[in-house]
Design a protein around this motif. Structure first.
Motif: not given
Length: 229
Positions: A176-184
């Motif tokens: 969540e911290a490193a890829f806040p915009e990614a869902l998959d």
């Protein structure tokens, strides 16, 4: 001697643990009710709480969540469940360690010693305890006076870890911290970035394990070198 609160419904398991912890020199109080335990921890916190997940009235995870909203005092979860999701949930809520039943009472005593020592080290350091600063320029970090060229993901991971030294962060938290915009994005991508980040941290000190791995769970930032390192 430390005052330990054992929150465990099973009488047999509680009895065995009580005997071992007394032999280890601890003063131990035993409670078998979740609601009573929650009140005790919030009003008269012990040095450490051994907290069973399955409890009447208020579950161990509910107690952990409510306590963490007010305090960072050490909590080790006890559970008969082998489900990885339960262990991860406990760490996400802020558990310091997790022990699955059946367990060795001697191992629990050792884990208590380790968690209490780590907690004392964390409390003894005046913040900011981590010798690290982040510049305004993306990817710029200075650790103990050494410049570190980081990618955006590495910088975000390092920020998340260093903000809570000693605390285990699960892969999902770090994702969540490193890829806040990614869902998959797969959680295992965190491992790849941590591996690369460790290589860069090693240029500062090869004797200091800056990032500690917790098998099957995640990682923790260690702001102090291990004794003898």
């Amino acid at each position: 001697m430390s005052r330990i609160l054992l929150v465990e419904e099973g009488r047999e398991a509680a009895s065995v643990l009580l005997d071992e912890l007394h032999r280890a020199g601890h003063e131990v109080d035993h409670i078998d009710d979740g609601a009573v335990a929650l009140h005790r921890v919030l009003t008269s916190p012990p040095a450490l709480t051994l907290l069973d997940v399955e409890l009447p009235h208020v579950s161990g995870l509910q107690i952990l969540e409510k306590v963490r909203a007010r305090s960072d005092h050490p909590i080790i979860m006890l559970t008969a469940r082998g489900d990885e999701a339960d262990r991860l949930r406990g760490f996400e809520l802020g558990a310091d360690d997790y022990v699955c039943k059946p367990f060795s009472p001697k191992e629990v005593a050792v884990r208590i010693h380790v968690v209490l020592r780590r907690y004392a080290q964390r409390r003894s350091v005046v913040r900011p305890s981590v010798p690290i600063t982040f510049g305004a320029v993306r990817g710029c970090a200075i650790l103990d006076g050494h410049y570190l060229p980081l990618t955006r993901r590495e910088s975000l991971l390092l920020r998340a870890l260093s903000q809570e030294p000693g605390r285990v962060l699960t892969r999902s938290k770090l994702l969540e911290a490193a890829f806040p915009e990614a869902l998959d994005v797969n959680e295992r991508v965190v491992d790849t970035h941590i591996k690369n980040l460790r290589k860069k941290l090693a240029t500062v000190s090869t004797a200091h394990d800056w990032i500690r791995s917790v098998y099957g769970v995640g990682f923790a930032w260690e702001s102090q070198a291990r004794q003898g390192a």
